[in-house]
Enzyme design. Structure first.
Site, mmCIF file in Angstrom:
data_model
loop_
_atom_site.group_PDB
_atom_site.id
_atom_site.type_symbol
_atom_site.label_atom_id
_atom_site.label_comp_id
_atom_site.label_asym_id
_atom_site.label_seq_id
_atom_site.Cartn_x
_atom_site.Cartn_y
_atom_site.Cartn_z
ATOM 1 N N ARG A 177 0.527 -1.477 -0.369
ATOM 2 C CA ARG A 177 -0.494 0.115 -0.496
ATOM 3 C C ARG A 177 1.534 1.014 -0.144
ATOM 4 O O ARG A 177 0.182 2.432 0.375
ATOM 5 C CB ARG A 177 -0.855 0.171 0.788
ATOM 6 N N CYS A 226 -10.277 -0.722 3.791
ATOM 7 C CA CYS A 226 -9.732 -0.803 5.029
ATOM 8 C C CYS A 226 -9.561 0.645 5.422
ATOM 9 O O CYS A 226 -8.893 1.589 5.387
ATOM 10 C CB CYS A 226 -9.344 -1.948 5.000
ATOM 11 N N GLU A 296 -4.785 3.524 6.171
ATOM 12 C CA GLU A 296 -4.226 3.131 5.195
ATOM 13 C C GLU A 296 -5.086 3.983 4.227
ATOM 14 O O GLU A 296 -5.420 4.453 3.102
ATOM 15 C CB GLU A 296 -4.798 1.636 5.573
HETATM 16 N N1 EPU Z 1 -11.122 -10.816 10.699
HETATM 17 C C1 EPU Z 1 -11.492 -11.276 11.704
HETATM 18 N N2 EPU Z 1 -12.506 -10.021 12.137
HETATM 19 C C2 EPU Z 1 -12.896 -8.416 11.100
HETATM 20 C C3 EPU Z 1 -12.547 -8.834 9.919
HETATM 21 C C4 EPU Z 1 -10.831 -9.765 9.863
HETATM 22 O O1 EPU Z 1 -11.639 -12.673 12.460
HETATM 23 O O2 EPU Z 1 -13.732 -8.484 11.639
HETATM 24 C C5 EPU Z 1 -10.413 -12.403 10.435
HETATM 25 C C6 EPU Z 1 -11.055 -12.512 8.888
HETATM 26 O O3 EPU Z 1 -10.861 -14.188 9.825
HETATM 27 C C7 EPU Z 1 -9.290 -13.313 8.439
HETATM 28 C C8 EPU Z 1 -8.092 -12.589 9.124
HETATM 29 O O4 EPU Z 1 -8.968 -11.482 9.701
HETATM 30 O O5 EPU Z 1 -8.851 -14.740 9.269
HETATM 31 C C9 EPU Z 1 -7.987 -11.383 7.325
HETATM 32 O O6 EPU Z 1 -8.918 -10.705 7.599
HETATM 33 P P1 EPU Z 1 -9.416 -10.613 6.134
HETATM 34 O O7 EPU Z 1 -9.034 -11.787 4.331
HETATM 35 O O8 EPU Z 1 -10.563 -9.815 5.008
HETATM 36 O O9 EPU Z 1 -7.991 -9.359 5.287
HETATM 37 P P2 EPU Z 1 -7.294 -8.346 5.890
HETATM 38 O O10 EPU Z 1 -6.218 -8.684 6.325
HETATM 39 O O11 EPU Z 1 -8.663 -8.001 6.615
HETATM 40 C C10 EPU Z 1 -7.053 -7.344 3.807
HETATM 41 C C11 EPU Z 1 -6.627 -6.055 3.092
HETATM 42 C C12 EPU Z 1 -7.721 -5.962 2.133
HETATM 43 C C13 EPU Z 1 -7.913 -7.082 1.195
HETATM 44 C C14 EPU Z 1 -8.108 -7.779 1.773
HETATM 45 C C15 EPU Z 1 -8.097 -9.098 1.007
HETATM 46 C C16 EPU Z 1 -5.676 -4.761 4.512
HETATM 47 C C17 EPU Z 1 -5.439 -3.356 5.080
HETATM 48 N N3 EPU Z 1 -6.294 -5.739 3.858
HETATM 49 O O12 EPU Z 1 -7.773 -7.909 4.192
HETATM 50 O O13 EPU Z 1 -7.263 -5.053 1.898
HETATM 51 O O14 EPU Z 1 -9.598 -6.396 0.480
HETATM 52 O O15 EPU Z 1 -7.160 -8.335 3.047
HETATM 53 O O16 EPU Z 1 -7.276 -9.873 0.326
HETATM 54 O O17 EPU Z 1 -4.302 -5.170 3.865
HETATM 55 C C18 EPU Z 1 -8.031 -2.206 1.166
HETATM 56 O O18 EPU Z 1 -7.393 -2.137 0.639
HETATM 57 O O19 EPU Z 1 -8.727 -1.199 1.855
HETATM 58 C C19 EPU Z 1 -8.545 -3.668 1.575
HETATM 59 C C20 EPU Z 1 -10.095 -3.424 2.177
#
Ligand code: EPU
Length: 302
Positions: A177, A226, A296
């Site tokens: 990012r 995010c 972010e």
């Molecule tokens: N989780 C929770 N509770 C929540 C959200 C997530 O327990 O409310 C857990 C999920 O169950 C999972 C882990 O946290 O085990 C990771 O969650 P997720 O796969 O949704 O990915 P993330 O790390 O929260 C990142 C990016 C997103 C992108 C997704 C999918 C960042 C900050 N976020 O989210 O990007 O869509 O992976 O690849 O890098 C963005 O950049 O705006 C964004 C949304």
């Protein structure tokens, strides 16, 4: 900020730049938040250096707006004007494995257009809202892919040198990012080098990513994706969720019930509601885990 000076107005007209006075930026952001200012819409890239000289000479501060999908803009009358590219026709041209794309093109439409021509790689980016230029600047990524992986060449207005330059992919560093572009750089166009893949195979990848997104992220609600970057080795969404903060609100600014790193505008949220919610959540995360979350979302405060 209002451009009232008749000289500036006539210079803008000569450059074929459209002035939309007093535009509510809340209409141009996915959060539906943002105060008002004059919007300058550019049709011809070549007029950018002259435009920015004009603004500088008259001490008119400016900011570049892409698709407004990763942006939190302050309330009220804003102290800078906003510059935006008008989408050219066509916005995308293919040449073998290369896609020449305008920075103003919609990212999702670019992914599907390339897919129909058997060019893949960007399946994970389906569902990331915004323009190609915005995605490029932030090195948008999801589901194991990031746009930086495919960049062959970028056409950019470099504020520091006051000219339009072409940069090769290797001259740009694409990190999580974050990119090496300077704050005043404006993305104009990009050439992506994409791997050949059969359409059906790409479609299947797109379908899987869409499903994952639908099951884990709030869709159809006003958000900026995010809010926080993931800290090394952890997920900001999970940390916030574990503290029981889903549904926490300040006015109509609310932590999504779906994904705790998405903050939604559930009605008439102001920027100040959103700033307060961000401050509350990051203070609680820091207190509980000793982790300082970094934004972010891009913040334009006045
Ligand atoms: N989780 C929770 N509770 C929540 C959200 C997530 O327990 O409310 C857990 C999920 O169950 C999972 C882990 O946290 O085990 C990771 O969650 P997720 O796969 O949704 O990915 P993330 O790390 O929260 C990142 C990016 C997103 C992108 C997704 C999918 C960042 C900050 N976020 O989210 O990007 O869509 O992976 O690849 O890098 C963005 O950049 O705006 C964004 C949304």
């Amino acid at each position: 900020m209002h451009i009232t000076d008749a000289h500036i107005r006539s210079e803008l007209a000569k450059l074929e730049i459209e002035l939309r006075p007093g535009t509510a930026l809340s209409t141009l952001t996915s959060l539906g938040i943002g105060g008002s200012t004059d919007l300058l819409r550019i049709r011809r890239h070549e007029s950018l250096p002259a435009l920015l000289d004009l603004l500088d000479r008259h001490h008119v501060p400016h900011k570049f707006l892409g698709g407004g999908s990763n942006l939190l803009i302050d309330d009220g009358e804003l102290p800078w004007v906003v510059v935006q590219l008008v989408k050219p026709e066509p916005e995308l041209r293919l040449e073998g494995n290369l896609a020449h794309v305008s920075a103003a093109a919609d990212l999702g439409r670019t992914v599907t257009f390339c897919a129909r021509h058997n060019l893949g790689g960007m399946e994970g980016l389906i569902g990331v809202p915004g323009t190609v230029g915005g995605a490029l600047r932030m090195n948008a990524g999801a589901y194991g892919t990031q746009i930086g992986n495919y960049v062959r060449e970028v056409q950019v207005y470099r504020a520091a040198r006051r000219r339009i330059e072409i940069l090769r992919g290797e001259q740009i560093s694409f990190e999580y990012r974050h990119t090496s572009f300077a704050a005043g750089d404006m993305m104009l166009a990009v050439t992506l080098a994409l791997p050949s893949k059969p359409y059906q195979e790409i479609l299947e990848g797109i379908r899987i990513c869409n499903e994952k997104r639908r099951s884990s992220q709030p869709m159809g609600q006003k958000s900026a994706g995010c809010i926080f970057k993931n800290p090394p080795g952890a997920s900001a969404g999970r940390l916030i969720d574990e503290l029981g903060l889903k549904g926490r609100n300040v006015g109509d600014a609310r932590v999504s019930d779906r994904h705790a790193n998405f903050f939604v505008n559930s009605g008439q949220a102001s920027a100040s509601d959103m700033f307060r919610l961000i401050a509350q959540v990051s203070a609680e995360v820091e207190k509980a885990y000793g982790v300082k979350l970094e934004n972010e979302v891009v913040v334009w405060s006045s």
